[in-house]
Write a protein that holds these residues in place. Structure first.
Motif, PDB file in Angstrom:
ATOM      1  N   GLY A  56      82.885  22.502  31.716  1.00 48.57           N
ATOM      2  CA  GLY A  56      82.362  22.105  30.419  1.00 48.57           C
ATOM      3  C   GLY A  56      81.318  23.082  29.943  1.00 48.57           C
ATOM      4  O   GLY A  56      80.914  23.999  30.663  1.00 48.57           O
ATOM      5  N   ASP A  57      80.862  22.881  28.704  1.00 51.13           N
ATOM      6  CA  ASP A  57      79.971  23.810  28.027  1.00 51.13           C
ATOM      7  C   ASP A  57      78.565  23.226  27.969  1.00 51.13           C
ATOM      8  O   ASP A  57      78.393  22.046  27.628  1.00 51.13           O
ATOM      9  CB  ASP A  57      80.504  24.054  26.607  1.00 51.13           C
ATOM     10  N   ILE A  58      77.557  24.025  28.264  1.00 47.82           N
ATOM     11  CA  ILE A  58      76.181  23.544  28.198  1.00 47.82           C
ATOM     12  C   ILE A  58      75.773  23.189  26.766  1.00 47.82           C
ATOM     13  O   ILE A  58      74.789  22.472  26.564  1.00 47.82           O
ATOM     14  CB  ILE A  58      75.183  24.565  28.785  1.00 47.82           C
ATOM     15  N   ARG A  59      76.521  23.661  25.776  1.00 47.18           N
ATOM     16  CA  ARG A  59      76.222  23.313  24.387  1.00 47.18           C
ATOM     17  C   ARG A  59      76.719  21.919  24.019  1.00 47.18           C
ATOM     18  O   ARG A  59      76.427  21.420  22.933  1.00 47.18           O
ATOM     19  CB  ARG A  59      76.835  24.356  23.452  1.00 47.18           C
ATOM     20  N   ASP A  60      77.459  21.296  24.929  1.00 47.24           N
ATOM     21  CA  ASP A  60      77.953  19.929  24.719  1.00 47.24           C
ATOM     22  C   ASP A  60      76.860  18.966  25.184  1.00 47.24           C
ATOM     23  O   ASP A  60      76.850  18.509  26.326  1.00 47.24           O
ATOM     24  CB  ASP A  60      79.246  19.726  25.495  1.00 47.24           C
ATOM     25  N   THR A  61      75.931  18.643  24.284  1.00 50.90           N
ATOM     26  CA  THR A  61      74.775  17.823  24.643  1.00 50.90           C
ATOM     27  C   THR A  61      75.198  16.447  25.147  1.00 50.90           C
ATOM     28  O   THR A  61      74.608  15.923  26.111  1.00 50.90           O
ATOM     29  CB  THR A  61      73.842  17.662  23.426  1.00 50.90           C
ATOM     30  N   LEU A 101      71.227  28.677  22.021  1.00 48.83           N
ATOM     31  CA  LEU A 101      71.707  27.361  21.625  1.00 48.83           C
ATOM     32  C   LEU A 101      72.077  26.510  22.843  1.00 48.83           C
ATOM     33  O   LEU A 101      71.830  25.298  22.862  1.00 48.83           O
ATOM     34  CB  LEU A 101      72.915  27.497  20.693  1.00 48.83           C
ATOM     35  N   GLY A 102      72.653  27.147  23.859  1.00 49.40           N
ATOM     36  CA  GLY A 102      73.005  26.411  25.068  1.00 49.40           C
ATOM     37  C   GLY A 102      71.787  25.872  25.793  1.00 49.40           C
ATOM     38  O   GLY A 102      71.765  24.722  26.253  1.00 49.40           O
ATOM     39  N   LEU A 106      70.697  21.852  26.483  1.00 55.80           N
ATOM     40  CA  LEU A 106      70.310  21.278  27.779  1.00 55.80           C
ATOM     41  C   LEU A 106      68.944  20.609  27.700  1.00 55.80           C
ATOM     42  O   LEU A 106      68.731  19.515  28.241  1.00 55.80           O
ATOM     43  CB  LEU A 106      70.271  22.373  28.844  1.00 55.80           C
ATOM     44  N   LEU A 107      68.014  21.279  27.039  1.00 58.73           N
ATOM     45  CA  LEU A 107      66.670  20.723  26.915  1.00 58.73           C
ATOM     46  C   LEU A 107      66.693  19.413  26.127  1.00 58.73           C
ATOM     47  O   LEU A 107      65.986  18.444  26.475  1.00 58.73           O
ATOM     48  CB  LEU A 107      65.753  21.735  26.235  1.00 58.73           C
ATOM     49  N   LYS A 108      67.492  19.364  25.058  1.00 57.24           N
ATOM     50  CA  LYS A 108      67.605  18.132  24.283  1.00 57.24           C
ATOM     51  C   LYS A 108      68.156  16.995  25.145  1.00 57.24           C
ATOM     52  O   LYS A 108      67.656  15.859  25.075  1.00 57.24           O
ATOM     53  CB  LYS A 108      68.517  18.350  23.074  1.00 57.24           C
ATOM     54  N   ALA A 109      69.177  17.293  25.922  1.00 58.64           N
ATOM     55  CA  ALA A 109      69.768  16.263  26.778  1.00 58.64           C
ATOM     56  C   ALA A 109      68.771  15.784  27.824  1.00 58.64           C
ATOM     57  O   ALA A 109      68.636  14.575  28.071  1.00 58.64           O
ATOM     58  CB  ALA A 109      71.029  16.805  27.448  1.00 58.64           C
ATOM     59  N   ALA A 110      68.063  16.720  28.438  1.00 58.02           N
ATOM     60  CA  ALA A 110      67.077  16.358  29.451  1.00 58.02           C
ATOM     61  C   ALA A 110      65.966  15.509  28.853  1.00 58.02           C
ATOM     62  O   ALA A 110      65.534  14.503  29.439  1.00 58.02           O
ATOM     63  CB  ALA A 110      66.500  17.623  30.081  1.00 58.02           C
ATOM     64  N   ARG A 111      65.506  15.904  27.690  1.00 60.11           N
ATOM     65  CA  ARG A 111      64.446  15.133  27.023  1.00 60.11           C
ATOM     66  C   ARG A 111      64.919  13.718  26.708  1.00 60.11           C
ATOM     67  O   ARG A 111      64.200  12.722  26.916  1.00 60.11           O
ATOM     68  CB  ARG A 111      64.023  15.848  25.746  1.00 60.11           C
ATOM     69  N   SER A 112      66.133  13.607  26.195  1.00 62.90           N
ATOM     70  CA  SER A 112      66.666  12.300  25.819  1.00 62.90           C
ATOM     71  C   SER A 112      66.758  11.364  27.018  1.00 62.90           C
ATOM     72  O   SER A 112      66.374  10.189  26.935  1.00 62.90           O
ATOM     73  CB  SER A 112      68.043  12.461  25.170  1.00 62.90           C
ATOM     74  N   VAL A 113      67.278  11.883  28.130  1.00 67.93           N
ATOM     75  CA  VAL A 113      67.511  11.041  29.308  1.00 67.93           C
ATOM     76  C   VAL A 113      66.232  10.815  30.110  1.00 67.93           C
ATOM     77  O   VAL A 113      65.935   9.692  30.526  1.00 67.93           O
ATOM     78  CB  VAL A 113      68.607  11.661  30.198  1.00 67.93           C
ATOM     79  N   TRP A 114      65.469  11.856  30.311  1.00 69.91           N
ATOM     80  CA  TRP A 114      64.309  11.758  31.203  1.00 69.91           C
ATOM     81  C   TRP A 114      63.049  11.252  30.517  1.00 69.91           C
ATOM     82  O   TRP A 114      62.167  10.692  31.165  1.00 69.91           O
ATOM     83  CB  TRP A 114      64.027  13.112  31.840  1.00 69.91           C
ATOM     84  N   LEU A 115      62.942  11.454  29.199  1.00 66.76           N
ATOM     85  CA  LEU A 115      61.732  11.057  28.491  1.00 66.76           C
ATOM     86  C   LEU A 115      62.005  10.022  27.408  1.00 66.76           C
ATOM     87  O   LEU A 115      61.095   9.663  26.654  1.00 66.76           O
ATOM     88  CB  LEU A 115      61.068  12.280  27.847  1.00 66.76           C
TER      89      LEU A 115
END
Length: 352
Positions: A56-61, A101-102, A106-115
């Motif tokens: 899969g692609d890291i751009r796939d949030t 962008l990738g 990843l940062l957006k996904a991490a922020r959403s799940v972890w914070l």
């Protein structure tokens, strides 16, 4: 037991890290997210029992968020990147897409799940970067430290610099627990044959020219990939959130010295290993001639940085990081790995 998400874990450094982590932390699970571009190879990690490959692609949030939640992942080790300077000069768009962008995805996904609303758990987002973000050094300049001003000179290094800044910003703005390591030139097993050392090893075996940019006097610090993995491990274990650490090999060499060492090691291997001449009949060494006769000077690369050097004092003092391979033993080990693993690299050459 911990669960790690390793992006780009089927590539060179990421794949070596997956091997290293599997041996050092056998109870951990490693989920590898890789889109298997030309430099990603499923066979690189096929024998790591703890590793699971997700293509899969890291751009796939959404995909990254799903993995973090469903696999209960609290650590991301982010290797995924376009990294070849020549390719960035001829086609920079892919470097913007993946590296900037990738990383943001990843940062957006991490922020959403972890914070997010149900977040607040302990976590770590570790970002792997390069010494190339610092620009080029003069012959007498001090080595790059973590406080050196960024001066990237290629689309590749500019895209990595941007990703470094994004990682830092997510820490200072949102409180994401991040660390970054900036490494010097890696070499070792599973290296796609477009970079200097693997390219020259395989060219020497097949009797192809060894193309040397400019005068061959550009200087790099060389880091055996297993030592790099050891430095990343030390950062994950002991690094302070929000901090950057430079990881080097302590082997500052001119490209010409590296090339001469490759030639000498190939010549030695043909003397020491029975049957090598029969396997590689086109190599000069198979005919009793020096590999160095293949050296050819070519026009220098655009924007070719003259010198990189790493000051790893911070990593040594704060993390206890010490490289364990000198260049001579690391290069010999690398050459012998390629000689023993034709089944890994021959299919790559057929596809290229």
């Amino acid at each position: 037991m911990a669960n790690l998400l390793v992006t780009g874990g089927a590539g060179f450094i990421g794949g070596n890290f997956v091997h290293y982590w599997g041996k050092s932390h056998p109870d951990d699970s490693v989920i590898v997210l890789d889109c298997l571009t030309y430099a990603g190879n499923e066979s690189t990690i096929a024998d790591v029992e703890q590793a699971e490959l997700v293509v899969g692609d890291i751009r796939d949030t959404d995909l990254v968020e799903k993995l973090l939640r469903e696999r209960d992942i609290a650590t991301i080790v982010h290797f995924a990147a376009e990294s070849h300077v020549d390719r960035s000069i001829s086609g920079p768009d892919a470097f913007i897409d993946t590296n900037i962008l990738g990383t943001n995805s990843l940062l957006k996904a991490a922020r959403s799940v972890w914070l997010g609303a149900n977040g607040g758990r302990e976590h770590r987002f570790h970002h792997i970067s390069t010494d190339e973000v610092y620009g080029s050094l003069g012959p007498d300049d001090a080595a790059f430290s973590e406080t050196t001003q960024y001066q990237p000179n290629s689309p590749y290094s500019a895209s990595k610099a941007a990703s470094d800044h994004l990682v830092r910003a997510y820490h200072h703005t949102y409180g994401l627990q991040v660390t970054t390591t900036n490494c010097s030139n890696n070499y070792g097993p599973y290296h796609y044959p477009e970079k200097l050392i693997p390219l020259f090893i395989l060219n020497a075996l097949s009797g192809k020219s060894l193309p040397i940019y400019g005068d061959g006097m550009n200087v790099r610090d060389w880091l055996y990939v297993e030592d790099h993995c050891r430095g990343i491990e030390a950062t994950l274990m002991n690094g302070k959130a929000g901090e950057t650490y430079n990881i080097g090999g302590g082997e500052e060499l001119r490209n010409m010295a590296v090339i001469d060492r490759i030639c000498a090691e190939v010549d030695l291997a043909f003397v020491e290993i029975p049957g090598l001449a029969a396997r590689y009949p086109d190599a000069p060494a198979a005919k009793g001639r020096p590999t160095s006769e293949l050296k050819t000077f070519v026009e220098d690369r655009k924007g070719h940085d003259r010198r990189y050097a790493i000051d790893e004092t911070k990593a040594r003092t704060e993390l206890g990081y010490v490289p364990q391979h000198d260049f001579e033993t690391g290069l010999r080990s690398t050459l012998r790995w390629y000689l023993d693993n034709e089944d890994w690299w021959v299919p790559l050459l057929k596809k290229s």
